[in-house]
Design an enzyme around this catalytic site. Structure first.
Site, PDB file in Angstrom:
ATOM      1  CB  CYS A  48      31.276   7.660  34.241  1.00  0.00           C
ATOM      2  SG  CYS A  48      32.072   6.286  33.607  1.00  0.00           S
ATOM      3  CD  GLU A 107      29.768  12.498  37.691  1.00  0.00           C
ATOM      4  OE1 GLU A 107      29.063  13.412  36.898  1.00  0.00           O
ATOM      5  OE2 GLU A 107      30.144  11.481  37.371  1.00  0.00           O
ATOM      6  CE  LYS A 142      29.077  18.104  21.097  1.00  0.00           C
ATOM      7  NZ  LYS A 142      30.563  18.499  21.521  1.00  0.00           N
ATOM      8  CD  GLU A 151      26.340   3.769  29.067  1.00  0.00           C
ATOM      9  OE1 GLU A 151      26.412   3.900  30.146  1.00  0.00           O
ATOM     10  OE2 GLU A 151      25.804   2.772  28.293  1.00  0.00           O
TER      11      GLU A 151
HETATM   12  P1  NAD Z   1      28.989  16.899  29.364  1.00  0.00           P
HETATM   13  O1  NAD Z   1      27.609  16.310  29.733  1.00  0.00           O
HETATM   14  O2  NAD Z   1      29.519  18.369  29.717  1.00  0.00           O
HETATM   15  O3  NAD Z   1      29.564  16.987  27.873  1.00  0.00           O
HETATM   16  C1  NAD Z   1      29.350  15.637  27.285  1.00  0.00           C
HETATM   17  C2  NAD Z   1      29.358  15.703  25.784  1.00  0.00           C
HETATM   18  O4  NAD Z   1      28.033  16.244  25.440  1.00  0.00           O
HETATM   19  C3  NAD Z   1      30.330  17.037  25.063  1.00  0.00           C
HETATM   20  O5  NAD Z   1      30.737  16.698  24.044  1.00  0.00           O
HETATM   21  C4  NAD Z   1      29.297  18.211  25.011  1.00  0.00           C
HETATM   22  O6  NAD Z   1      29.650  19.307  24.238  1.00  0.00           O
HETATM   23  C5  NAD Z   1      27.874  17.648  24.783  1.00  0.00           C
HETATM   24  N1  NAD Z   1      26.781  18.493  25.514  1.00  0.00           N
HETATM   25  C6  NAD Z   1      26.795  19.115  26.542  1.00  0.00           C
HETATM   26  N2  NAD Z   1      25.545  19.593  26.757  1.00  0.00           N
HETATM   27  C7  NAD Z   1      24.948  18.991  25.524  1.00  0.00           C
HETATM   28  C8  NAD Z   1      23.429  19.113  25.121  1.00  0.00           C
HETATM   29  N3  NAD Z   1      22.567  19.837  25.643  1.00  0.00           N
HETATM   30  N4  NAD Z   1      23.008  18.451  23.885  1.00  0.00           N
HETATM   31  C9  NAD Z   1      24.036  17.927  23.394  1.00  0.00           C
HETATM   32  N5  NAD Z   1      25.082  17.669  23.437  1.00  0.00           N
HETATM   33  C10 NAD Z   1      25.616  18.322  24.888  1.00  0.00           C
HETATM   34  O7  NAD Z   1      29.996  16.183  30.342  1.00  0.00           O
HETATM   35  P2  NAD Z   1      31.684  16.150  30.209  1.00  0.00           P
HETATM   36  O8  NAD Z   1      32.086  17.053  31.211  1.00  0.00           O
HETATM   37  O9  NAD Z   1      32.280  16.124  29.052  1.00  0.00           O
HETATM   38  O10 NAD Z   1      31.964  14.709  30.933  1.00  0.00           O
HETATM   39  C11 NAD Z   1      31.979  14.254  32.072  1.00  0.00           C
HETATM   40  C12 NAD Z   1      30.633  13.699  32.358  1.00  0.00           C
HETATM   41  O11 NAD Z   1      30.459  12.341  31.565  1.00  0.00           O
HETATM   42  C13 NAD Z   1      30.413  13.113  33.958  1.00  0.00           C
HETATM   43  O12 NAD Z   1      29.136  13.202  34.213  1.00  0.00           O
HETATM   44  C14 NAD Z   1      30.769  11.568  33.642  1.00  0.00           C
HETATM   45  O13 NAD Z   1      30.073  10.819  34.779  1.00  0.00           O
HETATM   46  C15 NAD Z   1      30.157  11.451  32.392  1.00  0.00           C
HETATM   47  N6  NAD Z   1      30.488  10.060  31.784  1.00  0.00           N
HETATM   48  C16 NAD Z   1      29.857   9.055  31.908  1.00  0.00           C
HETATM   49  C17 NAD Z   1      30.326   7.785  31.400  1.00  0.00           C
HETATM   50  C18 NAD Z   1      29.584   6.342  31.427  1.00  0.00           C
HETATM   51  O14 NAD Z   1      30.030   5.500  30.735  1.00  0.00           O
HETATM   52  N7  NAD Z   1      28.345   6.317  31.979  1.00  0.00           N
HETATM   53  C19 NAD Z   1      31.731   7.861  30.930  1.00  0.00           C
HETATM   54  C20 NAD Z   1      32.312   8.664  30.641  1.00  0.00           C
HETATM   55  C21 NAD Z   1      31.760  10.161  31.188  1.00  0.00           C
END
Ligand code: NAD
Length: 487
Positions: free
Chosen positions: A293, A390, A183, A259
């Site tokens: 991130c 963050e 997804k 992650e």
């Molecule tokens: P997000 O957590 O809002 O969403 C990420 C994904 O998870 C999306 O596809 C979303 O639809 C899905 N999602 C949201 N809630 C969910 C749930 N309850 N169950 C299952 N899926 C769910 O994050 P974002 O705004 O898309 O991305 C930014 C975040 O991602 C930041 O916190 C960043 O640090 C993190 N990030 C981490 C890494 C890493 O390698 N550690 C890399 C890239 C981004």
């Protein structure tokens, strides 16, 4: 080469991709372009039945293709063919990426797409090199550890580097013999769909990569709670990671890799090469407008050089100019949405109200679209949300220290531990402090990932569980079985 394009000329397919075909479903969520706010498409939200259909397609594909049991070279060849097609289609992929995300097309075509193809090749090569182990057992017994794929991996990706994040999930999962239900983020779904289509054109069995569109609460929850998903691989916020853990605990235990977010420090000592350091700090917080991130969002600088470095950074920050992600020349990246831009502004405003000094920036750009100025804040209090949360925007705090111990106290974050940067010419100090920093990755006299894909990435503390990239990511897509035979 000119990579610019007009969003009007792009064909978007707002449908799921299941079993090798596009599956049209009722449109429910609007996808907007952060570069100018224009409406691009309405995508469906896969419900539990649609996720079930994708899981069934993955299982059928595994069974009919015998993917897991193929001679590993055959899997490797198929993945190299897929990587070849990804490279050949770099311009199309880059457009599908740039139109709805924050990635400039010029960077996506030559950077994100090419690195992703390279990483798929990197993961593929583990397939015939990484295996089980023969272990010492008593005379008359044969003991060994065999390793096998999980089956179906449920992968969930964020919006900030959509192609790269899809590649990090799909590459090792497929190389290790699994099928995937992926997804992508509801804000940036199109490049992952096209990658899946390309995999089928490259001869990867249809149904090994399935892409379902939708949000977190409905589609994400259906994936992580599905009994036919054998392992979950998630990249996103710490908050969503916690919700996923909860859902997995409620619906049945299964392994997971998470992650998550970060609030990474970049610590500068007064013996550092200041020009090089200023370049690294600037890139560390401003690449992708801070929506990474790994963003180095907390600058921690020894007092003797603090004013000089702050001046250099202010001059560098002020020279960035926004440009649409589809422009010929990459400019400063937009913020993914207006909601996110308003959140950035509220944190900066709160920091200023608490006595923080805005050295530069502090407001949105006077430009169409969602663009926020590179922002540097000095004299922030340690409890300000600008220091603790963050932000996911082009905003860095700037704190000063006198002693090494003070530097380490400031660098330590109560919950996050994703990355850290150290800038010093003193090798002994670099080694000593690398040991002390609580982070999954430490960069010394540089900031940001290289193309050394063998280095795993992943957080300590609330920044994550498990690793992406490296041998670890391949191994994490297989499970071991201990065998003892009395001969
Ligand atoms: P997000 O957590 O809002 O969403 C990420 C994904 O998870 C999306 O596809 C979303 O639809 C899905 N999602 C949201 N809630 C969910 C749930 N309850 N169950 C299952 N899926 C769910 O994050 P974002 O705004 O898309 O991305 C930014 C975040 O991602 C930041 O916190 C960043 O640090 C993190 N990030 C981490 C890494 C890493 O390698 N550690 C890399 C890239 C981004």
């Amino acid at each position: 080469m000119n990579k610019s394009f007009s969003p009007d000329d792009l064909t978007l397919r707002p449908a799921h991709f299941i079993g090798g075909d596009y599956v049209v479903d009722k449109g429910r969520l609007d996808v907007l372009a952060p570069s100018d706010g224009r409406w691009l498409a309405r995508i469906p939200v896969a419900d539990a039945d649609m996720v079930d259909r994708a899981v069934a397609a993955a299982r059928t594909a595994l069974k009919q293709s015998g993917w897991a049991g193929l001679r590993p070279r055959e899997r490797i060849r198929a993945l190299h063919r897929w990587a070849d097609l990804i490279e050949a289609e770099a311009d199309t992929l880059a457009r599908l990426e740039a139109v709805c995300s924050t990635r400039p097309v010029a960077h996506a075509a030559t950077g994100d797409v090419m690195v992703t193809a390279e990483q798929i090749r990197f993961f593929a090569e583990f397939a015939d090199k990484e295996g089980g182990d023969l272990v010492p057992a008593g005379t008359g017994s044969l003991g060994f550890i065999s390793s096998q794929p999980y089956g179906v991996i449920g992968a969930i990706a964020p919006w900030n580097f959509p192609i790269s994040m899809a590649g990090w999930k799909l590459g090792p999962a497929l190389a290790a013999g699994n099928a995937v239900v992926l997804k992508p983020s509801e804000m940036t779904p199109f490049s992952a769909l096209y990658m899946a289509e390309l995999s089928v054109r490259a001869g990867v069995p249809a149904g090994l990569i399935n892409v379902v569109l939708g949000d977190g609460p409905v589609t994400g929850t259906a994936i992580t709670g599905h009994p036919g998903i054998d392992k979950v691989s998630f990249t996103g916020s710490t908050r969503a990671g916690a919700a996923i853990m909860e859902n997995i605990a409620r619906t049945g235990i299964k392994p997971m890799t998470l992650e998550l977010g970060g609030k990474s420090p970049m610590v500068v000592f007064d013996d550092a090469d200041l020009d090089m350091t200023a370049d690294c700090l600037e890139r560390g917080i401003l690449s992708n407008a801070g929506q990474a991130c790994i963003a180095g969002s907390r600058m921690i600088v020894q007092r003797a050089i603090a004013d000089d470095l702050a001046d250099r950074l202010a001059a560098r920050f002020a020279r960035h100019r926004p440009a649409a992600t589809w422009a010929a020349k990459a400019g400063f990246c937009p913020i993914i949405s207006e909601v996110q831009l308003k959140r950035i502004q509220s944190i900066v405003t709160a920091a200023a109200e608490q006595g923080g000094q805005i050295v530069t920036g502090g407001a949105r750009f006077d430009h169409e679209g969602s663009y926020y100025q590179p922002t540097l804040i000095r004299d922030v209090t340690a409890t300000s949300p600008a220091v603790t949360e963050e932000i996911f925007g082009p905003v860095a705090t700037f704190q000063t220290f006198d002693t090494e111990q003070e530097a380490m106290e400031l660098a330590s974050h109560p919950t996050y531990g994703l990355c850290a940067g150290l800038f010093t010419r003193d090798l002994s100090r670099a080694m000593r402090l690398t040991d002390q920093l609580e982070a999954g990755t430490v960069w010394v006299n540089r900031y940001g990932r290289s193309r050394d894909h063998i280095l795993p990435t992943g957080g300590w503390k609330a920044s994550g569980l498990g690793k992406d990239l490296g041998r670890e990511a391949y191994v994490a897509n297989r499970r071991t079985k201990s065998v003892l035979i009395d001969l």
